[in-house]
Design a protein around this motif. Structure first.
Motif, PDB file in Angstrom:
ATOM      1  N   TRP A 163      -4.797   4.911  -7.031  1.00  0.00           N
ATOM      2  CA  TRP A 163      -6.042   4.530  -6.365  1.00  0.00           C
ATOM      3  C   TRP A 163      -5.799   3.445  -5.332  1.00  0.00           C
ATOM      4  CZ3 TRP A 163      -9.788   7.705  -6.223  1.00  0.00           C
ATOM      5  CH2 TRP A 163     -10.050   8.560  -7.295  1.00  0.00           C
ATOM      6  N   GLU A 164      -4.773   2.636  -5.525  1.00  0.00           N
ATOM      7  CA  GLU A 164      -4.418   1.660  -4.496  1.00  0.00           C
ATOM      8  C   GLU A 164      -3.979   2.382  -3.224  1.00  0.00           C
ATOM      9  OE1 GLU A 164      -1.385  -2.160  -3.824  1.00  0.00           O
ATOM     10  OE2 GLU A 164      -1.354  -1.030  -5.717  1.00  0.00           O
ATOM     11  N   GLU A 165      -3.167   3.430  -3.378  1.00  0.00           N
ATOM     12  CA  GLU A 165      -2.745   4.221  -2.230  1.00  0.00           C
ATOM     13  C   GLU A 165      -3.931   4.965  -1.617  1.00  0.00           C
ATOM     14  OE1 GLU A 165       0.442   6.817  -3.282  1.00  0.00           O
ATOM     15  OE2 GLU A 165       1.737   5.193  -3.993  1.00  0.00           O
ATOM     16  N   PHE A 166      -4.876   5.369  -2.454  1.00  0.00           N
ATOM     17  CA  PHE A 166      -6.064   6.050  -1.954  1.00  0.00           C
ATOM     18  C   PHE A 166      -6.822   5.141  -0.979  1.00  0.00           C
ATOM     19  CE2 PHE A 166     -10.495   7.405  -2.128  1.00  0.00           C
ATOM     20  CZ  PHE A 166     -10.420   8.799  -2.115  1.00  0.00           C
ATOM     21  N   ALA A 167      -6.987   3.885  -1.356  1.00  0.00           N
ATOM     22  CA  ALA A 167      -7.666   2.925  -0.479  1.00  0.00           C
ATOM     23  C   ALA A 167      -6.890   2.724   0.819  1.00  0.00           C
ATOM     24  CB  ALA A 167      -7.848   1.594  -1.199  1.00  0.00           C
ATOM     25  N   GLN A 199     -11.541   9.049 -16.580  1.00  0.00           N
ATOM     26  CA  GLN A 199     -10.137   8.906 -16.205  1.00  0.00           C
ATOM     27  C   GLN A 199      -9.667   7.468 -16.357  1.00  0.00           C
ATOM     28  OE1 GLN A 199      -8.963   8.382 -12.292  1.00  0.00           O
ATOM     29  NE2 GLN A 199      -6.951   9.343 -12.501  1.00  0.00           N
ATOM     30  N   ALA A 200     -10.551   6.526 -16.077  1.00  0.00           N
ATOM     31  CA  ALA A 200     -10.194   5.107 -16.163  1.00  0.00           C
ATOM     32  C   ALA A 200     -10.155   4.596 -17.597  1.00  0.00           C
ATOM     33  CB  ALA A 200     -11.177   4.274 -15.342  1.00  0.00           C
ATOM     34  N   GLY A 201     -10.573   5.435 -18.560  1.00  0.00           N
ATOM     35  CA  GLY A 201     -10.536   5.041 -19.965  1.00  0.00           C
ATOM     36  C   GLY A 201     -11.873   4.673 -20.559  1.00  0.00           C
ATOM     37  N   ALA A 202     -12.970   5.037 -19.884  1.00  0.00           N
ATOM     38  CA  ALA A 202     -14.303   4.687 -20.377  1.00  0.00           C
ATOM     39  C   ALA A 202     -14.635   5.437 -21.661  1.00  0.00           C
ATOM     40  CB  ALA A 202     -15.350   5.000 -19.311  1.00  0.00           C
ATOM     41  N   SER A 203     -15.471   4.803 -22.469  1.00  0.00           N
ATOM     42  CA  SER A 203     -15.995   5.413 -23.691  1.00  0.00           C
ATOM     43  C   SER A 203     -17.458   5.006 -23.802  1.00  0.00           C
ATOM     44  CB  SER A 203     -15.204   4.946 -24.913  1.00  0.00           C
ATOM     45  OG  SER A 203     -15.713   5.509 -26.104  1.00  0.00           O
ATOM     46  N   PRO A 284      -3.169  16.264  -7.722  1.00  0.00           N
ATOM     47  CA  PRO A 284      -3.730  15.534  -8.870  1.00  0.00           C
ATOM     48  C   PRO A 284      -4.554  14.342  -8.425  1.00  0.00           C
ATOM     49  CG  PRO A 284      -1.418  16.034  -9.233  1.00  0.00           C
ATOM     50  CD  PRO A 284      -1.699  16.364  -7.796  1.00  0.00           C
ATOM     51  N   LEU A 285      -5.471  13.935  -9.277  1.00  0.00           N
ATOM     52  CA  LEU A 285      -6.286  12.756  -9.016  1.00  0.00           C
ATOM     53  C   LEU A 285      -5.386  11.521  -8.919  1.00  0.00           C
ATOM     54  CD1 LEU A 285      -9.421  12.760  -8.852  1.00  0.00           C
ATOM     55  CD2 LEU A 285      -9.436  11.849 -11.187  1.00  0.00           C
ATOM     56  N   PRO A 286      -5.655  10.605  -7.994  1.00  0.00           N
ATOM     57  CA  PRO A 286      -4.899   9.343  -7.989  1.00  0.00           C
ATOM     58  C   PRO A 286      -5.023   8.642  -9.339  1.00  0.00           C
ATOM     59  CG  PRO A 286      -6.193   9.559  -5.974  1.00  0.00           C
ATOM     60  CD  PRO A 286      -6.632  10.666  -6.885  1.00  0.00           C
ATOM     61  N   GLN A 287      -4.000   7.880  -9.689  1.00  0.00           N
ATOM     62  CA  GLN A 287      -3.938   7.214 -10.992  1.00  0.00           C
ATOM     63  C   GLN A 287      -4.165   5.714 -10.846  1.00  0.00           C
ATOM     64  OE1 GLN A 287      -3.301   9.212 -13.987  1.00  0.00           O
ATOM     65  NE2 GLN A 287      -3.888  10.669 -12.378  1.00  0.00           N
ATOM     66  N   TRP A 288      -4.653   5.102 -11.940  1.00  0.00           N
ATOM     67  CA  TRP A 288      -4.855   3.660 -11.910  1.00  0.00           C
ATOM     68  C   TRP A 288      -3.538   2.893 -12.032  1.00  0.00           C
ATOM     69  CZ3 TRP A 288      -8.982   1.518 -10.062  1.00  0.00           C
ATOM     70  CH2 TRP A 288     -10.189   2.231 -10.062  1.00  0.00           C
ATOM     71  N   SER A 289      -2.560   3.499 -12.668  1.00  0.00           N
ATOM     72  CA  SER A 289      -1.234   2.882 -12.773  1.00  0.00           C
ATOM     73  C   SER A 289      -0.189   3.918 -12.389  1.00  0.00           C
ATOM     74  CB  SER A 289      -0.958   2.379 -14.193  1.00  0.00           C
ATOM     75  OG  SER A 289      -1.875   1.361 -14.560  1.00  0.00           O
ATOM     76  N   GLU A 290       0.785   3.506 -11.635  1.00  0.00           N
ATOM     77  CA  GLU A 290       1.829   4.423 -11.197  1.00  0.00           C
ATOM     78  C   GLU A 290       2.535   5.042 -12.397  1.00  0.00           C
ATOM     79  OE1 GLU A 290       5.618   4.455  -8.089  1.00  0.00           O
ATOM     80  OE2 GLU A 290       4.456   2.611  -8.437  1.00  0.00           O
ATOM     81  N   GLY A 291       2.726   6.343 -12.330  1.00  0.00           N
ATOM     82  CA  GLY A 291       3.411   7.055 -13.408  1.00  0.00           C
ATOM     83  C   GLY A 291       2.492   7.633 -14.461  1.00  0.00           C
ATOM     84  N   GLU A 292       1.211   7.255 -14.456  1.00  0.00           N
ATOM     85  CA  GLU A 292       0.256   7.829 -15.408  1.00  0.00           C
ATOM     86  C   GLU A 292      -0.085   9.269 -15.014  1.00  0.00           C
ATOM     87  OE1 GLU A 292      -2.341   4.050 -17.127  1.00  0.00           O
ATOM     88  OE2 GLU A 292      -3.193   5.324 -15.554  1.00  0.00           O
TER      89      GLU A 292
END
Length: 429
Positions: A163-167, A199-203, A284-292
């Motif tokens: 998501w950092e790269e997305f921005a 995707q971010a881990g919400a519950s 794929p969807l951008p990830q919050w942490s690289e490698g996820e």
């Protein structure tokens, strides 16, 4: 005890609902078991016909119904008169509403071992985080990123991995092509926002003993809201709604060159941006942490068995066949346009070729299957419709007034909790 209170108590205790504990599949010996099925999937009667031809002892009659909230209202009304069908198609987010109204039976007794057919995160959506099983998954909506490959090549861009790269990509688009945006933030699409939060881990909901724990304003969701707020405030993404004539035009003319959506996106693009066929790719969807490797879901539905059914075992047998057998899945894909929930069906012959709109991306469904397997788990609550309405109201106001997106999330949470309390649920969080 009322139907609603009885169901709620059963859910809270993790016990089987009354309708799921008895069965009469033997009938009176004078004929086949006859089941009724309400669904909105186009051409699903072709799958039902195939079942009926092979199963003379269990015959299914399908009735086409409206989709979404209209069907939820209809089946609750029918159940109140003890006239619900044996089987009903249910969107994942509507399952808890039907469970809390004592409409859906716990079919875990007859669905042992079936969970292996589906991604773990998707299966969680039909169990509500308990040991019960309230439906069999039918189709899913794993989220992914669509982008204009020709414009990305023109700007020397690659699909963002984080998501950092997305921005950063969004910023480059605005600098190098000022008439364009990477995409838009839509205040009218709560399912989209829910999928990103997953995707971010919400519950947002979960069952805790005899209560519902509600945490729509959890850290993961607030993080998503703050992230998109930053993009909107810096004019790096547009803030206009999706699915409008203006949005369609922007997709067609290159004013918007990307879209965070779900696996059903090609059909929307083909209908709304026909002139750009062959120019889009999926990643794929951008990830919050690289490698996820995690995605969320936007959309999808399941097949549930109602507590009014006198043939729960037979109905469950049909629901499992409908959503796991190669024959049925091929019909649902080719004739119904669904992306199957069963992992085996995601690489079946019906998906051997990419969508026509993405004819240049030959690995489309191979990649989609890999993405679908990474879907995050999520438990829906009993009043998702209220939460979704609150999203539209709160985020619509935030866009108009320039107020914090985090305030909008907090308003969603408060509105949801207050509504559940009014309905008589025990709520924590």
């Amino acid at each position: 005890m009322t139907r609603k209170l009885a169901a709620t108590a059963a859910l809270m205790l993790g016990a089987a609902l009354v309708g799921g504990c008895t069965d009469d599949d033997g009938g009176d010996g004078d004929g086949p078991v006859e089941l009724t099925f309400w669904s909105w999937v186009p051409n699903i009667e072709l799958a039902v016909d195939a079942w009926n031809a092979a199963n003379p002892d269990i015959q299914v009659t399908v009735s086409e119904q409206a989709a979404g909230d209209d069907l939820v209202t209809l089946v609750i009304t029918a159940a109140g008169a003890d006239e619900a069908p044996d089987l009903v198609q249910v969107e994942y987010q509507a399952l808890p509403t039907l469970v809390s109204n004592d409409v859906l039976a716990d079919i875990s007794e007859y669905a042992s071992g079936v969970s292996d057919e589906f991604a773990e995160g998707l299966w969680q959506q039909v169990t509500l985080g308990t040991d019960a099983v309230y439906a069999i998954p039918q189709d899913s909506g794993p989220m992914m990123f669509y982008y204009r490959a020709d414009i990305f090549e023109e700007l020397s861009l690659t699909p963002p991995a984080t998501w950092e790269e997305f921005a950063e990509t969004a910023r480059t688009v605005r600098e190098e092509r000022p008439e364009s945006y990477l995409m838009t933030f839509s205040a009218t699409d709560p399912g989209w926002f829910a999928g990103l939060s997953q995707q971010a881990g919400a519950s947002w909901w979960n069952v805790s003993g005899d209560a519902w724990n509600v945490s729509i304003n959890d850290p993961a969701t607030l993080r998503v809201a703050e992230y998109w707020q930053g993009l909107v405030d810096q004019d790096l993404v547009d803030d206009q709604p999706m699915y409008t004539p203006e949005w369609n035009a922007a997709l067609n003319d290159g004013t918007q060159i990307g879209w965070v959506s779900a696996v059903w996106g090609p059909g929307v693009l083909a209908g709304n941006a026909a002139d750009t066929a062959g120019r889009w790719r999926m990643a794929p969807l951008p990830q919050w942490s690289e490698g996820e490797h995690v995605t969320g879901n936007w959309g999808g539905s399941s097949t549930g068995v109602t507590t009014d059914s006198e043939h729960v075992e037979a109905a469950t047998e049909f629901a499992i066949w409908l959503n796991t057998s190669p024959e049925a899945i091929e019909i649902l894909v080719r004739e119904g346009g669904l992306y199957p929930a069963a992992t085996s069906g995601q690489t079946g012959p019906a998906l051997a070729e990419p969508p026509a709109f993405f004819s240049e991306q030959t690995d489309f469904y191979e990649l989609a299957s890999e993405i679908a397997d990474t879907a995050a788990g999520f438990t829906w609550g009993p009043n998702v419709n209220v939460t979704y309405d609150a999203y539209r109201d709160a985020f619509g106001a935030a866009i108009t007034d320039g107020t914090p997106f985090t305030d909008a999330v907090n308003q969603m949470h408060q509105t949801t909790v207050e509504d559940m309390q009014r309905q008589g649920f025990t709520v924590t969080g």
